[in-house]
Design a protein around this motif. Structure first.
Motif, short mmCIF file in Angstrom:
data_model
loop_
_atom_site.label_atom_id
_atom_site.label_comp_id
_atom_site.label_asym_id
_atom_site.label_seq_id
_atom_site.Cartn_x
_atom_site.Cartn_y
_atom_site.Cartn_z
N SER A 97 52.65 51.94 39.32
CA SER A 97 52.31 52.84 40.63
C SER A 97 52.36 52.10 41.88
O SER A 97 51.92 50.70 41.77
CB SER A 97 51.12 53.55 40.38
OG SER A 97 50.73 54.68 39.35
N TRP A 99 51.25 52.20 45.37
CA TRP A 99 50.44 52.72 46.37
C TRP A 99 50.66 52.67 47.67
O TRP A 99 50.10 53.43 48.74
CB TRP A 99 48.88 52.43 45.96
CG TRP A 99 48.34 53.20 44.46
CD1 TRP A 99 48.33 52.25 43.47
CD2 TRP A 99 47.92 54.25 44.42
NE1 TRP A 99 47.68 53.07 42.38
CE2 TRP A 99 47.41 54.34 42.95
CE3 TRP A 99 47.71 55.30 45.00
CZ2 TRP A 99 46.87 55.43 42.34
CZ3 TRP A 99 47.01 56.50 44.41
CH2 TRP A 99 46.94 56.56 43.31
N ASP A 104 48.40 58.67 37.49
CA ASP A 104 48.13 58.46 38.78
C ASP A 104 48.26 59.57 39.71
O ASP A 104 47.74 59.67 40.87
CB ASP A 104 48.37 57.11 39.28
CG ASP A 104 47.73 56.06 38.71
OD1 ASP A 104 46.68 56.11 38.31
OD2 ASP A 104 48.39 54.93 38.60
#
Length: 431
Positions: free
Chosen positions: A5, A7, A128
């Protein structure tokens, strides 16, 4: 190799999302002062905010299609337009420049808000994404909090230009952070040939049944796309794909009710509570606490709900609690009941938005921009309709609160009926 991921993209998006709401509500707490400074009526200052939902209803679908076709470019265009709109308001110290800046920023808003599912689907792993959507949505409400705080600090006519300068700085900085975060390719972009197939979630590619769905998913290997963009044939079917899905349609209808109650309550709470002895300053504090509670709820409750697969239950509870809170305000309006009831509405009702958007992301995949646009459009339309109805009853507070209670209760059966479709959607998610 599995991608991780990213972010930083969510951080950049969250800042820009907050910026759109900050520009929208800059004058919400200083309407009278602004009207005096710029030599216009209070209703004219109100139009600086009203232009946002009005244009959202018109632009939601076109902006959703643009995001499905050119996601990164469209989102960055929204960030830049927001910053430009905030800066335009600094050109001249008069109402005309304010309105011009607000119009630019209101055009940008659907490009930014519709992207909340797309940014998470492209930059976060499947596990996520509920967290990413919750954070992105909470940041939108956080922008409202910032607007209320600034209007509480800069309360005089002489201080309004300083407030506008600080807003412009925040918007420009947010756009720069987002641009830096989106410089590299999205690791989970469904249109990118470099995307790790194992990283793409099956629910995002789950197709609804019916001819409209077939039209929306009629993209084959023979229709090449530039990485980060969808083929033109797919975009033409994106709206048919989204609206042709019964679950998306039901979510759109459901969104009318909680959005409508929240907008009407935020718009008329002060006027409805005034006959009970609640001052304007106290009412503003109540609304600020409501949004803060909504930010906290939106950042935490959807994550827990997704983990326990209790989306339908939460929607039923939030709508029922909202109805009960409105009834309480109808029979016993006052400062204490206002704080308790309206804070409860913010805490439980606002998290419904990220929950619905997370379901949309799972269901629609590459057409998530259009589907999210439909949800936002329905919500803004609900806000306009319910606000008009409640506005007609502003002289009868008990009746207005009871109408909002009834509107919330009307949506409860629809929320309960989502249990089976959501369970089927979850089952499609299993490998």
């Amino acid at each position: 190799m599995h991608n991780r991921s990213r972010w930083s993209a969510i951080v950049g998006y969250s800042l820009v999302g907050a910026a759109t709401q900050l520009v929208w509500l800059n004058f919400a707490g200083v309407t009278t002062v602004a009207a005096a400074r710029y030599g216009v009526s209070e209703s004219a200052i109100g139009w600086l905010a009203q232009v946002f939902p009005l244009l959202y209803v018109v632009l939601a679908i076109p902006c959703g299609l643009a995001l499905d076709r050119w996601f990164r470019s469209a989102l960055l265009a929204g960030a830049v337009l927001t910053a430009v709109g905030a800066a335009v308001r600094l050109i001249g110290d008069d109402f005309g420049w304010l309105l011009a800046g607000q119009i630019l920023a209101s055009i940008a808003q659907p490009l930014v808000l519709n992207a909340v599912t797309g940014i998470t689907g492209r930059y976060l792993t499947e596990k996520d994404r509920p967290t990413g959507i919750a954070i992105g949505t909470a940041s939108i409400f956080a922008g409202m909090v910032i607007a209320f705080l600034l209007s509480a600090i800069f309360t005089t006519a002489a201080s309004l230009p300083t407030m506008l300068v600080l807003t412009a700085i925040f918007c420009i900085a947010s756009a720069l952070v987002l641009a830096a975060a989106l410089r590299s390719k999205a690791p989970f972009d469904p249109a990118s040939p470099h995307t790790d197939p194992a990283a793409l979630s099956t629910p995002s590619t789950a197709s609804p049944t019916g001819p409209a769905a077939a039209a929306g998913h009629a993209v084959t290997a023979g229709s090449p796309a530039t990485p980060g963009e969808l083929p033109h044939r797919h975009v033409r079917g994106a709206l048919a794909t989204s609206w042709g899905d019964p679950l998306i349609r039901r979510l759109c209808v459901l969104a009318l009710f909680p959005f409508g109650v929240f907008v009407a309550m935020s718009t008329f709470a002060q006027a409805l509570l005034q006959p009970a002895g609640v001052s304007g300053g106290t009412a503003s504090t109540i609304l600020l606490v409501q949004v803060v509670a909504g930010v906290l709820g939106s950042a935490t409750i959807p994550i827990l709900v997704a983990r326990h697969r209790a989306e339908s239950t939460l929607l039923v509870v939030s709508l029922t609690a909202t109805a009960a809170a409105c009834v309480l305000l109808a029979v016993a309006p006052g400062v204490i009941t206002g704080f308790v009831a309206i804070t409860l509405i913010g805490l439980l009702l606002l998290p419904a938005l990220p929950i619905v958007l997370e379901l949309v992301e799972r269901r629609t995949g590459e057409a998530e921009g259009t589907a999210a646009g439909l949800i936002w459009m329905a919500g803004n339309l609900g806000g306009l309709i319910v606000a008009v109805i409640v506005g007609l009853l502003v002289g009868h507070p008990s009746a207005a609160f009871l109408v909002m209670a009834a509107i919330a209760l009307i949506a409860v059966p629809g929320a309960r009926s989502l249990r089976r479709p959501i369970a089927a959607l979850r089952s499609q998610s299993q490998p």
